[in-house]
Design a protein around this motif. Sequence first.
Motif, mmCIF file in Angstrom:
data_model
loop_
_atom_site.group_PDB
_atom_site.id
_atom_site.type_symbol
_atom_site.label_atom_id
_atom_site.label_comp_id
_atom_site.label_asym_id
_atom_site.label_seq_id
_atom_site.Cartn_x
_atom_site.Cartn_y
_atom_site.Cartn_z
ATOM 1 N N TRP A 191 15.605 17.015 20.750
ATOM 2 C CA TRP A 191 15.910 16.765 19.350
ATOM 3 C C TRP A 191 16.466 15.357 19.208
ATOM 4 N N CYS A 192 15.734 14.512 18.500
ATOM 5 C CA CYS A 192 16.213 13.169 18.186
ATOM 6 C C CYS A 192 17.013 13.286 16.895
ATOM 7 N N ARG A 193 18.314 13.305 17.035
ATOM 8 C CA ARG A 193 19.204 13.589 15.909
ATOM 9 C C ARG A 193 19.352 12.343 15.026
ATOM 10 N N VAL A 194 18.779 12.412 13.819
ATOM 11 C CA VAL A 194 18.944 11.351 12.815
ATOM 12 C C VAL A 194 19.298 12.005 11.485
ATOM 13 N N ASP A 195 19.910 11.224 10.601
ATOM 14 C CA ASP A 195 20.228 11.774 9.289
ATOM 15 C C ASP A 195 18.991 11.682 8.387
ATOM 16 N N LYS B 196 15.802 26.772 24.095
ATOM 17 C CA LYS B 196 16.353 26.528 25.436
ATOM 18 C C LYS B 196 15.273 25.993 26.350
ATOM 19 N N PRO B 197 15.563 25.058 27.175
ATOM 20 C CA PRO B 197 16.755 24.227 27.174
ATOM 21 C C PRO B 197 16.669 23.180 26.060
ATOM 22 N N LEU B 198 17.807 22.856 25.503
ATOM 23 C CA LEU B 198 17.894 21.905 24.392
ATOM 24 C C LEU B 198 18.525 20.606 24.875
ATOM 25 N N PHE B 199 17.846 19.511 24.594
ATOM 26 C CA PHE B 199 18.362 18.186 24.899
ATOM 27 C C PHE B 199 18.474 17.417 23.586
ATOM 28 N N VAL B 200 19.618 16.793 23.370
ATOM 29 C CA VAL B 200 19.856 16.071 22.121
ATOM 30 C C VAL B 200 19.899 14.582 22.422
ATOM 31 N N ALA B 201 19.049 13.832 21.721
ATOM 32 C CA ALA B 201 19.040 12.378 21.838
ATOM 33 C C ALA B 201 19.766 11.832 20.610
ATOM 34 N N ASP B 202 20.933 11.238 20.846
ATOM 35 C CA ASP B 202 21.723 10.686 19.751
ATOM 36 C C ASP B 202 21.356 9.227 19.509
ATOM 37 N N PRO B 203 21.341 8.820 18.221
ATOM 38 C CA PRO B 203 20.993 7.433 17.919
ATOM 39 C C PRO B 203 22.157 6.490 18.206
ATOM 40 N N VAL B 204 21.818 5.336 18.758
ATOM 41 C CA VAL B 204 22.798 4.285 19.038
ATOM 42 C C VAL B 204 22.200 2.981 18.508
ATOM 43 N N PRO B 205 22.938 2.264 17.625
ATOM 44 C CA PRO B 205 22.388 0.995 17.113
ATOM 45 C C PRO B 205 22.263 -0.037 18.239
ATOM 46 N N GLU C 58 21.303 -4.156 19.468
ATOM 47 C CA GLU C 58 21.709 -5.483 19.013
ATOM 48 C C GLU C 58 20.824 -5.978 17.870
ATOM 49 N N SER C 59 19.571 -5.543 17.849
ATOM 50 C CA SER C 59 18.645 -5.978 16.802
ATOM 51 C C SER C 59 18.807 -5.168 15.517
ATOM 52 N N GLY C 60 19.681 -4.178 15.529
ATOM 53 C CA GLY C 60 19.885 -3.353 14.347
ATOM 54 C C GLY C 60 19.037 -2.091 14.329
ATOM 55 N N GLN C 61 18.075 -2.000 15.225
ATOM 56 C CA GLN C 61 17.239 -0.803 15.328
ATOM 57 C C GLN C 61 18.033 0.307 16.020
ATOM 58 N N LEU C 62 17.715 1.533 15.673
ATOM 59 C CA LEU C 62 18.349 2.663 16.367
ATOM 60 C C LEU C 62 17.589 2.957 17.650
ATOM 61 N N ARG C 63 18.322 3.158 18.710
ATOM 62 C CA ARG C 63 17.750 3.583 19.973
ATOM 63 C C ARG C 63 18.367 4.939 20.307
ATOM 64 N N PHE C 64 17.656 5.724 21.057
ATOM 65 C CA PHE C 64 18.136 7.056 21.388
ATOM 66 C C PHE C 64 18.551 7.114 22.847
ATOM 67 N N THR C 65 19.682 7.749 23.086
ATOM 68 C CA THR C 65 20.155 7.915 24.449
ATOM 69 C C THR C 65 19.771 9.300 24.944
ATOM 70 N N LEU C 66 19.090 9.318 26.071
ATOM 71 C CA LEU C 66 18.687 10.592 26.662
ATOM 72 C C LEU C 66 18.359 10.345 28.124
ATOM 73 N N ASP C 67 18.919 11.151 28.984
ATOM 74 C CA ASP C 67 18.647 11.043 30.410
ATOM 75 C C ASP C 67 17.346 11.805 30.706
ATOM 76 N N LEU C 68 16.252 11.074 30.831
ATOM 77 C CA LEU C 68 14.946 11.701 31.037
ATOM 78 C C LEU C 68 14.862 12.413 32.386
ATOM 79 N N ASP C 69 15.626 11.981 33.361
ATOM 80 C CA ASP C 69 15.625 12.663 34.667
ATOM 81 C C ASP C 69 16.102 14.107 34.525
#
Length: 149
Positions: free
Chosen positions: A15-19, A56-65, A67-78
Amino acid sequence: YCIARSAATQHCVVWCRVDEDEAVRRCSGTEKYEHGVVQGLIDRFEEPKASNRWDKPLFVADPVPSESGQLRFTLDLDVVVTALLHSTSKLIPVLATKQPIATKANLLHEVDRATFKVQTDVIERRESNFCVAIFSLRLTLHALSARFG
């Protein structure tokens, strides 16, 4: 979940969590979805819950701004890959998700026609030579078996 269960394979939910505003902004730049479709999807969206078996299993990718202002998602793909490849729990198809056996639309007609041919061959040959009739019956049954498994 149902597709994974039907295929008896592993699955996970990412789940790529965005508003709502960010989701609309990302979809407005594409020609794939009209605004009404995007809004309809947002209105019907249910957040995944780790307690639901289909999430299940649920992985949440939270957005992180970035430097360019774009949102990137953090998620450990391993972690995601490990969950998919090394999980010991397998989904088993049940009646609701099992795929029906595909058959030809005219299967009944073909079986009926083959049965009629066997019946006709047996009646025609029963007076002349019983062994020929049995051989013909075996050949026809063998052909049916090879054709329909």
